[in-house]
Design a protein around this motif. Structure first.
Motif, mmCIF file in Angstrom:
data_model
loop_
_atom_site.group_PDB
_atom_site.id
_atom_site.type_symbol
_atom_site.label_atom_id
_atom_site.label_comp_id
_atom_site.label_asym_id
_atom_site.label_seq_id
_atom_site.Cartn_x
_atom_site.Cartn_y
_atom_site.Cartn_z
ATOM 1 N N THR A 100 0.749 -1.272 0.064
ATOM 2 C CA THR A 100 -0.110 -0.061 -0.018
ATOM 3 C C THR A 100 0.700 1.273 -0.033
ATOM 4 N N GLU A 101 2.063 1.083 0.559
ATOM 5 C CA GLU A 101 2.751 2.323 0.436
ATOM 6 C C GLU A 101 3.724 2.263 -1.000
ATOM 7 N N GLU A 102 4.245 3.271 -1.512
ATOM 8 C CA GLU A 102 4.637 3.358 -2.835
ATOM 9 C C GLU A 102 6.396 3.470 -2.680
ATOM 10 N N SER A 103 6.881 2.899 -1.621
ATOM 11 C CA SER A 103 8.410 3.119 -1.844
ATOM 12 C C SER A 103 9.159 2.108 -2.966
ATOM 13 N N ARG A 104 8.366 0.969 -3.088
ATOM 14 C CA ARG A 104 8.715 0.356 -4.100
ATOM 15 C C ARG A 104 7.645 0.042 -5.142
ATOM 16 N N ALA A 116 3.297 -9.182 -3.660
ATOM 17 C CA ALA A 116 3.939 -9.332 -2.291
ATOM 18 C C ALA A 116 3.950 -7.947 -1.968
ATOM 19 N N GLY A 130 6.648 -7.123 0.643
ATOM 20 C CA GLY A 130 7.719 -7.069 1.580
ATOM 21 C C GLY A 130 7.576 -8.073 3.064
ATOM 22 N N PHE A 131 6.205 -8.230 3.181
ATOM 23 C CA PHE A 131 6.179 -9.155 4.404
ATOM 24 C C PHE A 131 5.570 -10.557 3.984
#
Lengths: 378, 572
Positions: A148-152, A172, A174-175
């Protein structure tokens, strides 16, 4: 432009394209919906530049033409009209759309259709068809795992691998990782991998009607856009550019404990524990104990505790193979995956408290869900 | 005490203080000499924060044998001969102060070989006097080795910061030079570790990648029409502005990422920084600063570089024109080339309020009763909060609540920050952090300056739930993060932490970590909360040890007493 259609069709059509209308934008015309005659039909189009939805409804066309008008205004007005015939007309050289229905009349100021962003045409490229119920299940079981966050940015999309007559969807954040394989109704000519924005797939899921059986998918040759073609609706979306992580190596190949458990019971116990876990970062602790003899089955206890609130422990029957296992997860991740499964039972595979846990439904082999544990003191 | 003329050695040491302020100034002077000598390769090696050793090697023109000892005389230079020459300075040095100043406060050894000479010359100096001069083999160019810096000036030594801080200053000086001279190959090794290595291809972007990392460099935009003029050192008026600026999406918590050069001389200028930030007006959040590498090419006569002992500041003959040119160039680049913003939800970022504005917080716009709240806070520093009933949310930022004595306004971000901060601190003390593993280890890349800082303190991050370890040059591998950052951009948090530590000196890592962690995981201002979420937030705030202020010292709660309300409505 002069045409008439039914209020039901127009209302439903505006609802279909409405989700693509830009909410906050620097390009004001994307707050508008495009109305255009297309042979004996009326075409409605909305876009937020990332995604565009076109929908066709039957209409009696007397005069060709096109115009764009504020989407929200038109949608709210049409939805409040009585169920009757709606006449739309645009006098020549005018930008004011006249809407007439029963004894209601409205004039809506519009903007020239020439100024509307062009909707990309996706006609060539990789083409295939998928059965709607397969795709719907696939999207449901992976799309919640997108970041949901856009850092990747690549992780905000779902990786779609078309190969032969198989489509593999993977998401995916990250978790956790969700991988779903489904059959293609028409095999693809060449292996193609694209990343579809999670929002697009959620929208496709909403648009696929109950009366449809297959959906047509086209990816343009330079893999920048994808088209989902349904009976009366087309959705074109930008694809996420980049390389999706090699996820196959993230799926553990072996495990030291296998727990088979009823989905509904597991879900209830996790939800209960999550109430107490709210204070403590959502930590839910699982302890799986194998049965002592041939006759007693194993069990799994699901517990959570909070410094201030107290704690709770739930216990459910389970078939536990291998060693006793302890592992802690964010309760939300377990609830997310268990809530979208259709099967009655799942198998949870673990190796140690700091290695990923794997959840697979029992009886099918097309879905794998990997969750990273939380590291806690036992 | 009678008035006397100072002994020469004392005078030299005092004068040296002007030029050589800290080890990084020595590095700067020596590297600039190398560049003035036309070197295409410069390598810098330091040990012990530059105090034990600084060695600068170049392949420049070298010093002819007869002139070496003269080079260490005060006011000896090859770059200026008449006062008129000052108007057309294109070299970095010209006053002839650097070498003698360094020699006055350190043990210096110079090995040089000028073009056309068969063998090199070695000269060593102690306390400014030559102690040895002999032939020594050396490739074309010069190597200057400085040892025991400030050993003879204990007062100065005492004022040096930690080795880490000095290292980061050195890294910054070399990074600036590397940006200014993309065509020169720079290598920097600190305590035997290779910290920076630029390819020397002449492409600014390639140097930027090395200095700032790929992630930052990817978002840099070429200043319009700057393709060929970066090299130009002696342009004609009007000033030509070249370089690169970050797209508006790229912002940093401090001004460390603003580099200015005048004719490729690194300078610091508040007004240029201001000019660039003005150009970003409306594109960056308050308290965030842009990334920019800007060179101003201007005729040497238009600028006076001689106003500052270490030439860190310059004076322009026509300041207005220069600032307008910078602002116009940057703004033009941003407007034309900035990528179209993607449609996505924007969330507010919290930034530390500068100390001077703090007393403004908590002022309710009423006269007599206004002081009631700050006084209450002051009298009861660890005052617990009364039981509050949530009434609603204002501006998606403040929670309105009713208490036993009037109205309470709660800043949702500050309040949540306080809660997360106390929890993080408690968990750290009890060594019981909640840790969420990452599905695959994520590499985390930093610049040379950031690397110095992170290397010294990454272990403290582990106490708060990060699993982070060095992974080759300037890269770290992150395997797990604190559970509170789940779903948040943890890499932004670590970057901001490093910037905060660079700014603050880095003496209290764990406090800085807890504060930054709290800031990044707390609910944002502008986020709509459900009734239940608000009640939960208030409940947790009531249980906090110091519920009245956030970790930055801002108040979390403003109280309007019933009495105050009655007074305002003229009921009493």
């Amino acid at each position: 432009m002069k045409l008439s259609c039914t209020q039901e069709n127009l209302n439903r059509g505006l609802g279909v394209v409405g989700r693509a209308v830009a909410a906050r934008t620097t390009l004001p015309i994307t707050n508008n919906v495009l109305l255009a005659t297309d042979e004996s039909r009326l075409k409605l189009v909305a876009t937020n530049l990332e995604m565009a939805i076109s929908h066709w409804i039957g209409a009696k066309v007397e005069e060709e033409g096109d115009i764009t008008v504020p989407a929200r205004l038109l949608t709210e007005f049409v939805s409040s009209l009585p169920s009757d015939k709606v006449d739309l007309s645009l006098p020549a050289n005018s930008k004011t759309l006249e809407v007439t229905c029963a004894r209601f009349e409205a004039r809506i100021s519009g903007v020239d259709a020439k100024d509307f962003p062009p909707i990309p045409k996706v006609s060539e490229g990789i083409n295939t068809r998928v059965e709607v119920n397969h795709l719907r299940q696939g999207i449901t079981q992976v799309v919640f795992a997108v970041a949901t966050e856009e850092s990747r940015p690549v992780l905000t999309g779902v990786d779609a691998m078309f190969e032969g007559d198989l489509l593999t969807l993977a998401a995916a954040d990250g978790f956790r990782l969700a991988v779903y394989k489904l059959p293609l109704a028409t095999p693809v000519s060449e292996k193609t991998e694209v990343i579809i924005p999670g929002r697009t797939l959620a929208e496709v899921n909403r648009l696929m009607g109950d009366d449809e059986e297959v959906i047509d998918i086209t990816v343009n040759p330079n893999k920048s856009q994808i088209l989902f073609h349904m009976k009366n609706t087309e959705l074109v979306s930008q694809l996420v550019q980049g390389t999706f992580p090699q996820y196959s190596q993230l799926i553990p190949q072996s495990s030291s404990t296998k727990v088979v458990v009823d989905v509904a019971e597991f879900l209830r116990a996790t939800r209960t524990a999550s109430i107490f876990a709210r204070d403590g970062s959502g930590i839910v602790r699982l302890v799986a104990t194998p049965g002592s003899g041939e006759l007693t089955t194993g069990k799994i206890t699901i517990s959570a505790r909070s410094e201030e609130l107290g704690d709770d422990v739930g216990e459910i029957d389970a078939t536990v193979e291998g060693e006793e296992a302890k592992i802690a997860f964010n309760g939300k991740y377990i609830i997310d995956v268990l809530s979208v499964l259709r099967e009655k039972q799942v198998v949870l595979e673990t190796t140690n408290p700091s290695s990923p846990g794997v959840i697979r439904p029992v009886g099918v082999d097309n879905y794998t869900h990997v969750v990273m544990p939380m590291f806690v003191q036992w | 005490m009678p008035i006397r003329v100072l002994e020469q050695s004392v005078a030299a040491k005092i004068a040296a203080g002007e030029v050589v302020e800290r080890p990084a100034s020595v590095v700067k002077e020596l590297v600039e000499n190398s560049l003035d000598a036309g070197a295409s390769q410069v390598s810098v090696e330091t040990r012990g924060g530059g105090v034990s050793l600084i060695r600068v090697t170049d392949n420049g023109s070298g010093i002819p044998p007869g002139e070496i000892e003269t080079a260490f005389d005060r006011y000896a230079t090859s770059k200026v001969s008449t006062i008129e020459d000052l108007d057309s300075i294109i070299t970095f040095g010209f006053r002839g102060e650097a070498l003698p100043s360094i020699a006055a406060v350190a043990v210096v050894e110079i090995v040089t070989c000028a073009a056309g000479e068969s063998a090199g010359d070695l000269v060593s100096l102690q306390n400014g006097a030559v102690v040895e001069h002999r032939s020594e083999g050396h490739a074309r160019g010069t190597t200057v080795t400085v040892r025991d810096l400030f050993r003879s000036v204990p007062a100065r030594l005492k004022f040096l910061k930690s080795t880490t801080t000095e290292n980061s200053h050195i890294a910054r000086v070399v990074s600036e030079c590397a940006l200014a001279f993309p065509e020169v190959r720079f290598a920097l090794a600190i305590d035997g570790r290779s910290v920076l290595r630029t390819p020397g291809t002449g492409q600014l972007i390639e140097s930027a990648i090395e200095v700032y990392g790929l992630q930052v460099a990817r978002d840099l935009l070429d200043i319009k029409g700057s393709d060929d003029t970066w090299q130009g050192g002696n342009a004609t008026a009007p000033p030509v502005v070249t370089g690169m600026v970050g797209s508006p999406g790229l912002s940093r918590a401090n001004r460390d990422y603003l580099s200015f050069f005048v004719n490729r001389r690194s300078i610091s200028s508040r007004s240029l920084a201001w000019a660039v930030e003005e150009a970003y007006q409306g594109m960056l959040m308050t308290g965030r600063h842009p990334v920019a590498i800007v060179n101003i090419a201007i005729p040497p006569g238009e600028v006076d570089v001689n106003i500052h002992p270490s030439k860190a500041e310059v004076k322009f003959r026509d300041e207005r024109t220069v600032f307008t040119a910078v602002q116009r160039a940057v703004r033009g680049t941003l407007v034309e080339m900035a990528p179209v913003a993607r449609i996505e939800d924007t969330t507010a970022t919290y930034t530390t309020p500068p100390a001077s504005t703090r007393q403004l917080w908590g002022t309710v716009p009423t006269d007599a009763g206004a002081t009631a709240l700050p006084m209450e806070t002051a009298h009861t520093p660890i005052a617990s909060l009364p039981a509050l009933r949530v009434l609603g949310q204002l501006d998606s930022t403040y929670i309105i609540a009713e208490g036993p004595d009037g109205l309470y306004l709660i800043d949702q971000h500050a309040a949540h920050e306080r809660i997360v901060y106390e929890k993080a601190r408690r968990q750290q003390e009890q060594r019981q952090t909640d840790v969420q593993g990452l599905l695959e280890p994520v590499p985390f890349e930093v610049g040379p300056r950031q690397d110095e800082v992170l290397r010294s303190g990454y272990r403290q991050l582990e106490e708060f739930g990060f699993a982070i370890e060095p992974f080759g040059d300037r890269t770290y591998l992150v395997r797990a993060i604190p559970a509170v950052l789940d779903g948040k951009d943890w890499s932004a948090m670590v970057r901001e932490l490093i910037d905060t530590i660079i700014e603050g000196g880095g003496d209290n890592w764990s406090e800085d970590i807890a504060v930054t962690l709290a800031c990044h995981s707390a609910v944002r201002a502008g986020q709509t909360l459900s009734d239940e979420e608000m009640r939960e937030l208030i409940r947790q705030l009531e249980q906090a040890a110091m519920p009245r202020t956030c970790p930055h010292g801002r108040p979390t709660v403003i109280h309007l007493s019933s009495r105050q309300l009655q007074k305002e409505f003229r009921r009493i």
